[in-house]
Design a protein around this motif. Structure first.
Motif, PDB file in Angstrom:
ATOM      1  N   THR A   1      -2.419  12.169 -44.322  1.00  0.00           N
ATOM      2  CA  THR A   1      -1.034  11.763 -44.515  1.00  0.00           C
ATOM      3  C   THR A   1      -0.936  10.269 -44.225  1.00  0.00           C
ATOM      4  OG1 THR A   1       1.257  12.284 -43.957  1.00  0.00           O
ATOM      5  CG2 THR A   1      -0.362  12.473 -42.189  1.00  0.00           C
ATOM      6  N   SER A   2       0.271   9.742 -44.100  1.00  0.00           N
ATOM      7  CA  SER A   2       0.421   8.277 -44.062  1.00  0.00           C
ATOM      8  C   SER A   2      -0.405   7.693 -45.198  1.00  0.00           C
ATOM      9  CB  SER A   2      -0.033   7.724 -42.711  1.00  0.00           C
ATOM     10  OG  SER A   2       0.745   8.244 -41.668  1.00  0.00           O
TER      11      SER A   2
ATOM     12  N   SER B   1       2.643  10.619 -34.861  1.00  0.00           N
ATOM     13  CA  SER B   1       2.922   9.701 -35.961  1.00  0.00           C
ATOM     14  C   SER B   1       2.927  10.432 -37.292  1.00  0.00           C
ATOM     15  CB  SER B   1       1.863   8.594 -35.987  1.00  0.00           C
ATOM     16  OG  SER B   1       1.981   7.791 -37.140  1.00  0.00           O
ATOM     17  N   ASN B   2       2.100  11.456 -37.410  1.00  0.00           N
ATOM     18  CA  ASN B   2       2.032  12.229 -38.652  1.00  0.00           C
ATOM     19  C   ASN B   2       3.079  13.338 -38.710  1.00  0.00           C
ATOM     20  OD1 ASN B   2      -0.050  10.684 -39.669  1.00  0.00           O
ATOM     21  ND2 ASN B   2      -1.649  11.966 -38.791  1.00  0.00           N
TER      22      ASN B   2
ATOM     23  N   GLU C   1      -2.808  10.159 -33.812  1.00  0.00           N
ATOM     24  CA  GLU C   1      -1.783  10.105 -34.864  1.00  0.00           C
ATOM     25  C   GLU C   1      -1.006  11.410 -35.014  1.00  0.00           C
ATOM     26  OE1 GLU C   1      -4.382   9.244 -38.036  1.00  0.00           O
ATOM     27  OE2 GLU C   1      -4.811   7.213 -37.380  1.00  0.00           O
TER      28      GLU C   1
ATOM     29  N   ARG D   1       2.732   5.291 -49.196  1.00  0.00           N
ATOM     30  CA  ARG D   1       3.729   5.007 -48.169  1.00  0.00           C
ATOM     31  C   ARG D   1       3.109   4.235 -47.011  1.00  0.00           C
ATOM     32  NH1 ARG D   1       8.785   6.796 -48.412  1.00  0.00           N
ATOM     33  NH2 ARG D   1       8.926   4.911 -47.151  1.00  0.00           N
ATOM     34  N   GLN D   2       2.132   3.395 -47.342  1.00  0.00           N
ATOM     35  CA  GLN D   2       1.615   2.435 -46.369  1.00  0.00           C
ATOM     36  C   GLN D   2       2.089   1.040 -46.744  1.00  0.00           C
ATOM     37  OE1 GLN D   2       0.240   2.429 -43.558  1.00  0.00           O
ATOM     38  NE2 GLN D   2      -0.425   4.547 -43.247  1.00  0.00           N
TER      39      GLN D   2
ATOM     40  N   TYR E   1      -4.700   9.372 -40.943  1.00  0.00           N
ATOM     41  CA  TYR E   1      -4.253   8.483 -42.003  1.00  0.00           C
ATOM     42  C   TYR E   1      -5.260   8.573 -43.150  1.00  0.00           C
ATOM     43  CZ  TYR E   1      -0.780   6.029 -39.074  1.00  0.00           C
ATOM     44  OH  TYR E   1       0.308   5.694 -38.312  1.00  0.00           O
TER      45      TYR E   1
ATOM     46  N   HIS F   1      -4.554  -0.365 -45.202  1.00  0.00           N
ATOM     47  CA  HIS F   1      -4.243   1.053 -45.000  1.00  0.00           C
ATOM     48  C   HIS F   1      -4.051   1.808 -46.319  1.00  0.00           C
ATOM     49  CE1 HIS F   1      -3.619  -0.365 -40.972  1.00  0.00           C
ATOM     50  NE2 HIS F   1      -3.178   0.781 -40.524  1.00  0.00           N
TER      51      HIS F   1
ATOM     52  N   LYS G   1       4.459  11.933 -45.124  1.00  0.00           N
ATOM     53  CA  LYS G   1       5.239  12.304 -43.940  1.00  0.00           C
ATOM     54  C   LYS G   1       6.666  11.756 -43.997  1.00  0.00           C
ATOM     55  CE  LYS G   1       3.845   8.280 -41.172  1.00  0.00           C
ATOM     56  NZ  LYS G   1       3.079   7.816 -39.997  1.00  0.00           N
ATOM     57  N   GLN G   2       6.968  10.917 -44.978  1.00  0.00           N
ATOM     58  CA  GLN G   2       8.284  10.298 -45.051  1.00  0.00           C
ATOM     59  C   GLN G   2       9.308  11.253 -45.663  1.00  0.00           C
ATOM     60  OE1 GLN G   2       8.821   7.534 -43.635  1.00  0.00           O
ATOM     61  NE2 GLN G   2       6.729   6.795 -43.319  1.00  0.00           N
TER      62      GLN G   2
END
Length: 758
Positions: A487-488, A390-391, A387, A492-493, A449, A500, A549-550
């Motif tokens: 994170t994630s 992704s992170n 990840e 924000r899942q 995550y 998640h 992370k968004q």
């Protein structure tokens, strides 16, 4: 060093191990054994000890004859009696614990203290010289050994794996180590899979597999099995010496990675009727004090080692089959934190961002981690369960790659045999590698995550216990901290759904000893940078950082963020409307999404009730909420009251489960005025704003909660409430019609003046 010396050393270690399990006194059996010489409660694990001491003795031979630099990891750490014996024979134990001297009185103390009140535990905990692995919970020995070998060229990490432990999921995954270890920049892991046939009450799976099937399985992972088997000591000594010579020849030649398959009986050299049986797992002869025939069996067993050949009449060991100085595995400087170096970290101000911008906080952190890696290319590693990119930490790939020793394909991304990012889809393996790396004095970060950090709940609990014990031992230096970036996260899942969405890892960590755990919820990128810099510099802690992370709003400038994080908690006067008086209500927040919704709630409230006096409080360091007697980061009651007051209602928007805030603030002034909004397990695949609405963490529910608790607004509450419910209804209809949040939600910005005026 002769095999006769190896055998004498092994017998001495076994004798000392039996003595630790059974005896209070008469350590050298200078008089017939009596009930008073035996402990009233017999605790310990004998079955694995003979294999551990045998392996230790033969590794000592290799160290002496070949100059090997070795670290010993005992997967069956419940056999610590054998490891205590080894450290005492080598002299390390007496050097570090002078009261346990290397003579008859010291032997008596060694025996008495084992699994005894006020003494030492039955496992290979931090009290044991040379240990980095307690082995209380099985499954992590080979991962710890692999982590210890990373960036340690020239070090051989010998790892004994019990065949019971080999049935655990984490251990089964750990056989992948050859796919990550670099032949030159890393040390060597030498697994010794001890197939003694039994667990506590059942046979082991691997011991009953067809032998060639097991060998092929291990070859498939990249190991070269070398087998040693038998029940006759002379034959086994000969085979084991030849096997280790072959293994170290392969290591020296840079050939296939060797491992040992050791097949010897469980409880070997113990009572013959129990040898090779699951009944020898713990204490083979029980209830010794009340049964003279069992007492006689115990004495016969101990005398079978011929202690008169092994110790002088004063208890001084006659055996000398071990290395000297820090060549002793029990004196390894790697195990005691003596080889560590400080990190060189980049200047924080080069990465802090200015102005009210939209930014991905973890992407900003990625630039800092990239520069940290540039400065520490042999002392810092990053771990992630597939990840890292992704992170949003992929800036690190500008200076390094993903560690990989297997074949590559053109479509692969940033694979590198010497890469400094270790990714594998196993949280257990990532954490195990990182722990082994930290326990031997290096530094690292694990990103994951948030919901799936729970996979390592038990591992972090074990590590925190180790830190607690190690902190009380003066000859162990504090090791670099275990740092998590989660994170994630839950809010924000919205795309992955309920599976998640779980912020409970925070609760789990804060249940551990407060001296050793910290949880940080930075509200924006600058705060994340300040917190990460602090955590990477720390030692002896478990640090949990939770950050999204968004793309998100950024609130604090560089200096403000650093100061706010140093304090851990503070009033955001620029977002408040009570700067010239007492507040009607306090809106508190912890976490990036709760902070955004809190500030939006201030906008809502000030539009509805312009004269409402609102104070905004932001919490970065969650432990500041606790009383000082419950956590070292807790602020005193005077400071707490100055921030929250003792009379104004507090609406607390919290990232996780609400009851944690209630627990932390239970004894605080005005606790009955604390009303917490957080995650209530209302999750699904939906829009980002709908996630907070479902859990009543959104701006409208927060505003309504505040209005309900301001007495002077009671007459207007019905109209105000209806307005807010109408706004929620519009939201509800819009997302079900369009599939996205309202524009005024997506494009919201905090518009109040930074001077805090209305």
């Amino acid at each position: 060093m002769t095999l006769k010396q190896v055998d004498a050393w092994w017998r001495a270690a076994n004798y000392l191990s039996v003595g630790q399990i059974y005896l209070l006194d008469n350590p050298l059996l200078t008089e017939p054994l009596e009930p008073a010489h035996v402990k009233p409660r017999l605790l310990g694990h004998w079955g694995t000890v003979p294999g551990l001491t045998l392996t230790y003795a033969h590794l000592n031979r290799a160290i002496v004859t070949r100059g090997v630099r070795a670290l010993f990891v005992a997967g069956p750490g419940h056999g610590a009696a054998g490891l205590n014996a080894a450290a005492w024979l080598e002299g390390t134990y007496s050097e570090l614990y002078p009261e346990v001297s290397r003579d008859a009185e010291g032997m008596r103390r060694l025996f008495r203290q084992f699994s005894f009140p006020g003494g030492i535990p039955s496992h290979a905990s931090a009290h044991l010289p040379g240990s980095i692995h307690e082995g209380g919970e099985l499954g992590y020995s080979l991962a710890h050994a692999t982590g210890a070998a990373l960036d340690n060229p020239g070090l051989v990490v010998a790892c004994v794996i019990g065949d019971g432990e080999a049935e655990t999921g984490p251990l089964a995954t750990s056989w992948h180590a050859p796919s990550m270890l670099h032949p030159r920049r890393d040390g060597v892991v030498l697994p010794i899979l001890h197939l003694n046939g039994y667990k506590i009450a059942n046979p082991t799976l691997l011991s009953r597999l067809p032998e060639e099937d097991l060998a092929q399985l291990l070859r498939g992972f990249g190991w070269r099995p070398i087998e040693v088997r038998g029940c006759d000591p002379i034959d086994v000594h000969t085979e084991y010496a030849a096997a280790l010579d072959h293994a170290f020849d392969l290591i020296a030649e840079g050939g296939p990675r060797p491992m040992i398959l050791l097949r010897t009986p469980k409880g070997w050299t113990g009572p013959p009727e129990l040898e090779g049986s699951w009944r020898s797992h713990q204490v083979p002869i029980t209830d010794v004090r009340r049964h003279p025939e069992r007492l006689a069996d115990l004495e016969k067993w101990m005398r079978s080692y011929r202690p008169e050949e092994l110790f002088t009449g004063n208890g001084v060991p006659l055996v000398n089959g071990h290395p000297r100085g820090d060549g002793r595995m029990s004196a390894s400087p790697h195990a005691h934190g003596l080889t560590q170096r400080d990190l060189r970290l980049p200047a924080l101000e080069r990465h802090l961002i200015d102005g009210p911008v939209i930014a991905e906080s973890t992407r900003v952190l990625g630039g800092y981690l990239r520069d940290a890696m540039r400065l520490n290319d042999d002392n810092l590693l990053y771990f992630s369960p597939d990840e890292h990119a992704s992170n949003r930490l992929d800036a690190v790939f500008e200076v390094t790659g993903r560690r990989w020793q297997l074949p590559v394909s053109p479509a692969d991304d940033h694979l590198d045999p010497e890469g400094r990012v270790l990714e594998v889809l196993s949280e257990h393996l990532c954490q195990g590698w990182l722990e082994g790396y930290l326990l031997t004095g290096r530094h690292g970060l694990l990103s994951s995550y948030e919901a799936f950090a729970h996979i390592v709940d038990s591992m972090v609990a074990q590590h925190a216990k180790w830190l607690h014990t190690a902190a009380e031992i003066p000859w162990r230096r504090p090791i670099p901290s275990l740092n998590y970036l989660l994170t994630s996260h839950v809010w924000r899942q919205d795309h992955n759904g309920a599976s998640h969405q779980d912020p409970g890892f925070i609760d789990h960590v804060l249940n551990k000893r407060p001296e050793f755990v910290r949880v940080y919820l930075p509200p924006d990128a600058n705060c994340l940078l300040a917190v990460a810099d602090h955590c990477l510099r720390s030692r002896g802690l478990v640090n949990v950082i939770v950050a999204g992370k968004q793309p998100a709003l950024q609130y604090l400038g560089p200096d403000e963020a650093v100061a706010h994080c140093a304090q851990g908690i503070g009033v955001w006067s620029w977002a408040s409307s009570d700067v010239d008086g007492e507040p009607d209500v306090v809106l508190a927040c912890a976490g990036d999404v709760p902070t955004q919704e809190t500030l939006a709630a201030v906008d809502v409230l000030c539009a509805l009730v312009p004269d409402l006096r609102v104070r905004v409080v932001n919490v970065v360091d969650l432990a500041t909420l606790a009383s000082p007697e419950h956590h070292p980061h807790g602020i005193d009651d005077d400071a707490y009251e100055a921030i929250f007051t003792s009379h104004a209602p507090v609406i607390f928007a919290y990232h996780g489960y609400p009851w944690l805030i209630h627990r932390l603030t239970y004894r605080r002034p005005g606790h009955d005025l604390m009303h917490v909004h957080g995650f209530h397990e209302n999750g699904t695949t939906t829009t980002p704003f709908d996630m907070v609405v479902l859990n009543e963490l959104d701006r409208f529910h927060l505003a309504l909660a505040a209005l309900r608790r301001v007495p002077r607004l009671a007459d207007r509450l019905g109209h105000l409430r209806q307005h807010l419910l109408d706004r929620l209804a519009v939201h509800h209809e819009h997302i079900r019609r369009t599939g996205e949040d309202l524009p005024e939600i997506r494009e919201w910005r905090f518009t109040r003046p930074r001077d805090g005026s209305a």
